[in-house]
Motif scaffolding. Structure first.
Motif, short mmCIF file in Angstrom:
data_model
loop_
_atom_site.label_atom_id
_atom_site.label_comp_id
_atom_site.label_asym_id
_atom_site.label_seq_id
_atom_site.Cartn_x
_atom_site.Cartn_y
_atom_site.Cartn_z
N UNK A 120 0.83 -1.21 0.00
CA UNK A 120 0.00 0.00 0.00
C UNK A 120 0.86 1.26 0.00
N UNK A 121 1.90 1.28 0.83
CA UNK A 121 2.75 2.48 0.90
C UNK A 121 3.56 2.66 -0.38
N UNK A 122 3.96 1.56 -1.00
CA UNK A 122 4.74 1.67 -2.23
C UNK A 122 3.89 2.12 -3.42
N UNK A 123 2.59 2.07 -3.27
CA UNK A 123 1.72 2.52 -4.35
C UNK A 123 1.93 4.00 -4.67
N UNK A 124 2.48 4.75 -3.71
CA UNK A 124 2.80 6.14 -3.99
C UNK A 124 3.81 6.24 -5.13
N UNK A 125 4.63 5.20 -5.29
CA UNK A 125 5.58 5.16 -6.39
C UNK A 125 5.07 4.40 -7.59
N UNK A 126 4.62 3.15 -7.38
CA UNK A 126 4.20 2.36 -8.54
C UNK A 126 2.84 2.77 -9.07
N UNK A 127 2.14 3.66 -8.36
CA UNK A 127 0.84 4.15 -8.83
C UNK A 127 0.91 4.94 -10.11
N UNK A 128 2.11 5.33 -10.52
CA UNK A 128 2.25 6.07 -11.79
C UNK A 128 2.18 5.13 -12.98
N UNK A 129 2.21 3.79 -12.74
CA UNK A 129 2.26 2.83 -13.83
C UNK A 129 1.02 1.94 -13.80
N UNK A 346 22.29 -14.44 0.61
CA UNK A 346 21.87 -13.60 -0.52
C UNK A 346 21.01 -12.45 -0.04
N UNK A 347 21.12 -11.32 -0.73
CA UNK A 347 20.25 -10.16 -0.49
C UNK A 347 19.56 -9.79 -1.80
N UNK A 348 18.52 -10.54 -2.18
CA UNK A 348 17.81 -10.21 -3.42
C UNK A 348 17.05 -8.89 -3.27
N UNK A 349 16.91 -8.16 -4.38
CA UNK A 349 16.31 -6.83 -4.24
C UNK A 349 15.70 -6.35 -5.55
N UNK A 350 15.21 -5.14 -5.51
CA UNK A 350 14.54 -4.30 -6.50
C UNK A 350 13.05 -4.25 -6.20
N UNK A 351 12.62 -3.05 -5.88
CA UNK A 351 11.29 -2.82 -5.32
C UNK A 351 10.28 -2.42 -6.37
N UNK A 352 9.00 -2.63 -6.04
CA UNK A 352 7.90 -2.37 -6.98
C UNK A 352 7.84 -0.93 -7.44
N UNK A 353 8.30 0.00 -6.59
CA UNK A 353 8.22 1.40 -6.97
C UNK A 353 9.43 1.86 -7.78
N UNK A 354 10.29 0.89 -8.16
CA UNK A 354 11.47 1.25 -8.94
C UNK A 354 11.28 1.18 -10.44
#
Length: 417
Positions: A120-129, A346-354
């Motif tokens: 929900x909080x990341x939607x501030x970023x991925x909400x543009x797509x 391992x530290x897998x990464x890359x977030x939905x708002x990226x």
């Protein structure tokens, strides 16, 4: 199976159930130690810029920044990282390893409160797509805890990998050759074309040849001695060497003779970390392109010189350099050790708002290019084919009597601490 089988299975599953933190189209910096061995290997599940990437052109076009959406997209490294680790150090088949991830993506899983709040909080970023909203806000609102998150396109992509391996096995291929067939299905066929088309339409510079030529290379991990431990870290395509440099400085400062929790102890640790973070900005980057090697950065002479810089007063910011740059938030961590002493970190990464979801595939394309520097001649400069120095890092320490300690952690710049 062994710890690597478990770690890779957890890695694929994390790309489904912690998709907000670590995407299948993202990165996976991996360390592996085989039971009884004194060696630790890094698996570079971090992709590089396309061959056509040009620092001057990109900086001029975007006023010295790297806007999200497509421009900072690099080759997705996680899939190659998982498959390479499994092939080189695992024992099980890809079908066995990936089955749980496929089920979790296709059938969905119940969101816990924390994951629901993250998305929900990341939607501030991925909400543009729109493509991301269609998956993660399917009814025009944030999914709530207790509701089921389904990712059918992601499930289909995972099934493609499993099917490629199964078909190869049916044709008489070895376990390793079947895994290689899955690798080719992602990096050399229409999946790669779909990724590149999507990225280029949004200002990026990936071509199918960039993916076809990519491989998560396996190499001996850099290491430093700290007391009775030999501490192995990810190379300079990651900030993992900060851990080793800071420990090397503290070893030379006699940290174990200083009272833990005292003002002096805090001063020593803070200054050692400050020096090591400064070294990241001065010297770290894709080791194929940098002039200073991990061996030179961890040499006794260099670490002793850094240790000698620490006095009674706080050092200035970045005391060995004067560089800074942006970072991405969030990561996850997977650590497994088995009864034989085989270890996987391992530290897998890359977030939905990226980056936006690629609708046909259910994944993003790694935006890790944002961690490259738009500064010519910087060791971590944006360069064709070059990997950015990423914040996710891992560690495996080996001690007396075959003792092993593995660790990884989320948190961007705070991972090291």
């Amino acid at each position: 199976g062994n710890a690597v089988d478990a770690g890779v299975a957890a890695g694929f599953a994390s790309n489904v159930v912690q998709v907000q933190m670590c995407n299948l189209g993202g990165i996976a910096p991996i360390l592996v130690r085989e039971g009884g061995s004194s060696s630790v290997y890094s698996v570079a599940g971090v992709g590089g810029w396309g061959a056509s990437a040009n620092l001057d052109e990109i900086a001029a076009r975007h006023n010295g920044s790297l806007p999200l959406g497509g421009v900072p997209s690099v080759v997705p490294g996680a899939v190659s990282g998982w498959l390479t680790a499994l092939s080189e150090f695992g024992t099980m088949t890809l079908g066995e390893i990936i089955a749980a991830a496929i089920e979790l993506a296709a059938e969905g899983f119940i969101l816990d409160p924390r994951t629901a709040s993250h998305i929900e909080s990341m939607a501030a970023g991925f909400g543009r797509w729109d493509s991301s909203l269609a998956v993660y806000q399917p009814d025009g609102r944030a999914l709530r805890a207790g509701e089921r998150l389904r990712q059918p396109a992601l499930a289909a992509t995972l099934r493609r990998l499993a099917a490629a391996a199964a078909d190869a096995t049916a044709g008489g291929a070895t376990r390793e050759a079947a895994i290689e067939a899955a690798h080719a299905s992602f990096y050399s066929e229409d999946i790669a074309q779909t990724i590149c088309d999507f990225v280029r339409e949004r200002g990026g510079c990936l071509e199918p040849a960039d993916l076809a030529g990519f491989r998560a290379e396996v190499a001996l991990a850099p290491a430093v001695d700290f007391g009775a431990w030999r501490v192995h870290v990810t190379p300079t395509w990651s900030q993992g060497l900060i851990i080793a440099q800071a420990l090397g400085v503290l070893e030379r400062r006699g940290i174990r003779d200083i009272e833990s929790g005292s003002v002096q102890y805090a001063h020593e640790v803070i200054e050692a970390l400050k020096l090591a973070f400064s070294e990241r900005e001065r010297a770290y980057g894709d080791p194929r392109f940098t002039s200073e090697t991990p061996d030179s950065l961890l040499s006794d002479a260099h670490l002793s010189a850094l240790a000698a810089m620490i006095g009674e007063r706080a050092l200035p910011n970045t005391p060995t350099a004067n560089q800074a740059g942006p970072v991405l938030p969030s990561t996850t961590a997977i650590v497994v050790v088995d009864a034989s002493g085989t270890a996987f970190s391992c530290s897998p990464s890359d977030t939905l708002d990226g980056a936006p979801i690629i609708p046909e595939l259910g994944i993003i394309c790694s935006p890790r290019g944002v961690q490259s520097r738009l500064v010519k001649d910087h060791p971590n400069a944006l360069r064709p084919g070059g990997r950015p120095c990423v914040t996710p890092a891992s560690m495996i320490a080996l001690g007396a009597r075959d003792s092993v300690w593995a660790a990884a952690c989320p948190g961007g710049d705070v991972i090291v601490q």
